[in-house]
Design an enzyme around this catalytic site. Structure first.
Site, PDB file in Angstrom:
ATOM      1  N   GLY A   4       0.829  -1.200   0.000  1.00 29.36           N
ATOM      2  CA  GLY A   4       0.000   0.000   0.000  1.00 29.36           C
ATOM      3  C   GLY A   4       0.862   1.248   0.000  1.00 29.36           C
ATOM      4  CB  SER A   5      -0.009   4.682   1.024  1.00 22.09           C
ATOM      5  OG  SER A   5      -1.172   4.724   0.230  1.00 22.09           O
TER       6      SER A   5
END
Length: 629
Positions: free
Chosen positions: A290-291
């Protein structure tokens, strides 16, 4: 003539007798002198019997010499069946004391062997049971010192340490990895017996055991306890599937703390399933990052001069079209016009897609691989995974775009911590390690790659990530009067059918302190928490904050008010800088301190001292004490 023949026969017999005598003397000399040691050894082996005295395994210590694992002295039961006179009585008494069946103990007592180690019933006996056996004074029954592992802190650091079997052999973790070094050399009590096994009246020989080497870890037990406590609370609070945490020294690769939950008690490892005891999730579990992975994309784009994070802008409509696919931002209506610093603060997916497309496949994946993704870090632990990247010839525009914001690839927690440590450490990639010394032999840090990015790039990334904590999605990791940088992550999990699961996320945060000169990098991941907002900034950032506050206390990190001030929202607890009011009159000082509850001490009219001190931040409405002259 007959007499002559007889004389010759006598001469021959005499010569043959002399020859035989000489051969006998030579043979005796050969046996007594040349072959003495060999034959004596064989004779001793034939007559001697060895009762094993178990050596202790080496201790496992933290970086400050605190004992994490040591040994408990126990007793083992040995039988010499040929010396047992009353087998029925011996069987009956031992079965009663050891709480085993008469039939099972009878097999041990009557076994056709020189020495019978009663296993497992007679292993690691308490001193109370040993005393009961000793008081019976049974012939052919011996009690010898044994040793078993004492895992002092139970579940703490269990996946790293591992566990040992009943014979004190390492079966997982460091116990297995360094089994040879930890294992000592057993001693013996040697006695002599005849062919029927009856003891001879010859003195015993005691060979002392040699204990294994101690192993010192890079782990700081105090930080480890903090990390485990915070993760366990979150794991229980959110009814999560798993929880992972790592703290690493950015400038050396030393692992300060590492935790995987669910954990286990190594002393009772048989009470847990194999998946729980054998998988150190921090190095084994592959998942979409993810981020948090956007840090790599940001570093690559800055280093390749594809973006000026202060001057370049990106207009976010809430989605971006790539090939035949539409990729969305978490904020459906978009963030509108942003600088790239704000793109990082807001964790804007389309903004990072634009950076990925500017870099191109080969450049972005060159950086990803150079920072260690797609291969093992080489940490000194068993069971490390490599992660999964797209093959270059399978990467199209969509794969490039999703990789830029951390989707479609799989990494481990350790890979992320190692890569981010390199990025905030001027591009110096260290090999992570957890054993600092074995005996007197020290382990030293190993740099795998130098200067993967420039110092300027590293400084700009650190600024952007400090801004994330001060103004963006990482606000819940902000610590007053300290400089913290970091990035949140919210990664949707993939099911067995290859499709993303609804409402099932890994929520993460990776951060560092101090933001201008990072010493410690922390990673927190909570797998599928229930009953909460599904954002890494909501769930994982506060956990990291609490551990970082403990690190500040443990290592006495000094305050630094030169960092980015936090931008407050209506629901935030607001902290305000205490102005310099020293020397001011009482009423004037009170005006400057209007946001606080001021208490004056003394009867003078001028401010002599103030607590908390000036130029630090304090909670709005908190008590400020002023000492008057």
């Amino acid at each position: 003539m007959f007499q002559s023949i007889q004389n010759n026969r006598m001469k021959y017999i005499f010569c043959i007798s002399i020859l035989i005598f000489i051969i006998i003397i030579i043979k005796v000399f050969y046996i007594q002198v040349i072959e003495y040691n060999k034959l004596n050894k064989l004779a001793n082996e034939l007559w001697s019997r060895n009762l094993t005295v178990q050596a202790d395994r080496g201790k496992i210590l933290d970086r400050n010499g605190k004992v994490i694992v040591d040994n408990i002295t126990t007793v083992g039961l040995y039988l010499i069946p040929s010396q047992i006179i009353d087998k029925e009585y011996t069987t009956k008494e031992l079965s009663k004391i050891l709480n085993v069946s008469y039939e099972e103990m009878y097999k041990h007592v009557n076994k056709k062997t020189s020495i019978e180690r009663v296993h497992p019933e007679g292993r690691n006996l308490s001193f109370d049971i040993a005393n009961q056996i000793n008081e019976l004074k049974l012939d052919g029954v011996y009690l010898l010192k044994e040793s078993k592992r004492n895992y002092i802190y139970k579940n703490i650091l269990s996946h790293v340490i591992g566990y040992t079997g009943i014979d004190n052999q390492g079966l997982s973790g460091l116990e297995l990895k360094y089994n040879k070094e930890l294992t000592g050399i057993n001693g013996n009590i040697k006695y002599y017996s005849d062919g029927k096994g009856k003891r001879l009246n010859i003195s015993e020989i005691y060979e002392e055991p040699i204990n294994g080497q101690d192993i010192s870890l890079t782990i700081d037990l105090d930080v480890q306890l903090s990390l485990e406590n915070e993760l366990l609370q979150a794991y229980n609070k959110y009814n999560a599937e798993k929880a992972i945490g790592i703290v690493m020294k950015a400038k050396t690769g030393e692992i300060i703390a590492m935790s995987s939950i669910p954990s286990f008690d190594p002393s009772n490892y048989k009470d847990y399933d194999e998946e729980t005891i054998n998988r150190n999730l921090a190095i084994w579990s592959n998942f979409e990052p993810g981020s948090t992975f956007k840090i790599v994309t940001l570093a690559a784009a800055i280093n390749e001069k594809k973006v000026n994070i202060f001057e370049d802008h990106y207009y976010d409509t809430g989605s971006i079209k790539v090939a035949n696919s539409t990729l969305h931002c978490w904020k459906r209506k978009g963030h509108q016009d942003q600088t790239y610093v704000q793109v990082v603060e807001n964790s804007c997916n389309p903004g990072f897609v634009s950076l990925g497309l500017k870099l191109g496949t080969n450049t972005l994946f060159d950086y990803i691989e150079k920072f260690g993704f797609g291969k093992k870090t080489g940490i000194d632990l068993n069971g490390e995974a490599s992660g999964i990247l797209f093959k270059r010839n399978k990467i199209g525009p969509v794969e490039l775009a999703t990789t830029a914001f951390g989707q479609g690839i799989s990494v481990t927690a350790l890979q992320q911590v190692t890569a981010v440590s390199a990025i905030v450490n001027e591009g110096n990639l260290y090999k992570p390690y957890i054993v600092s010394s074995i005996g007197n032999i020290k382990n030293t840090p190993t740099i795998k790659q130098h200067n993967l990015i420039t110092k300027e790039t590293s400084d700009l990334v650190k600024y952007a990530l400090e801004s994330v904590v001060a103004n963006g999605s990482g606000r819940n990791a902000y610590i007053e009067n300290y400089r913290v940088g970091g990035k949140t992550g919210t990664a949707q999990k993939v099911g067995e059918n290859g499709r993303y699961l609804q409402g099932n996320y890994v929520l993460s945060f990776i951060g560092f302190i101090s933001a201008n000169d990072p010493e410690y990098v922390i990673y927190i991941a909570i797998d599928n928490p229930k009953g909460t907002t599904q954002y890494g900034g909501v769930v994982s950032a506060p956990i990291a904050k609490n551990v970082l506050k403990d690190i500040i206390s443990i290592y006495n990190i000094k305050e630094d008010t030169n960092g980015l001030p936090k931008s407050y929202r209506w629901d935030d607890i607001k902290y305000i800088m205490i102005p310099n009011v020293l020397g001011m009159k009482k009423n004037e000082a009170k005006k400057y301190l209007k946001d606080f509850n001021v208490e004056f001490i003394g009867n003078g009219d001028k401010v002599k001292d103030i607590s908390p001190s000036i130029n630090t931040r304090a909670k709005e409405g908190s008590i400020i004490k002023i000492l008057l002259n």
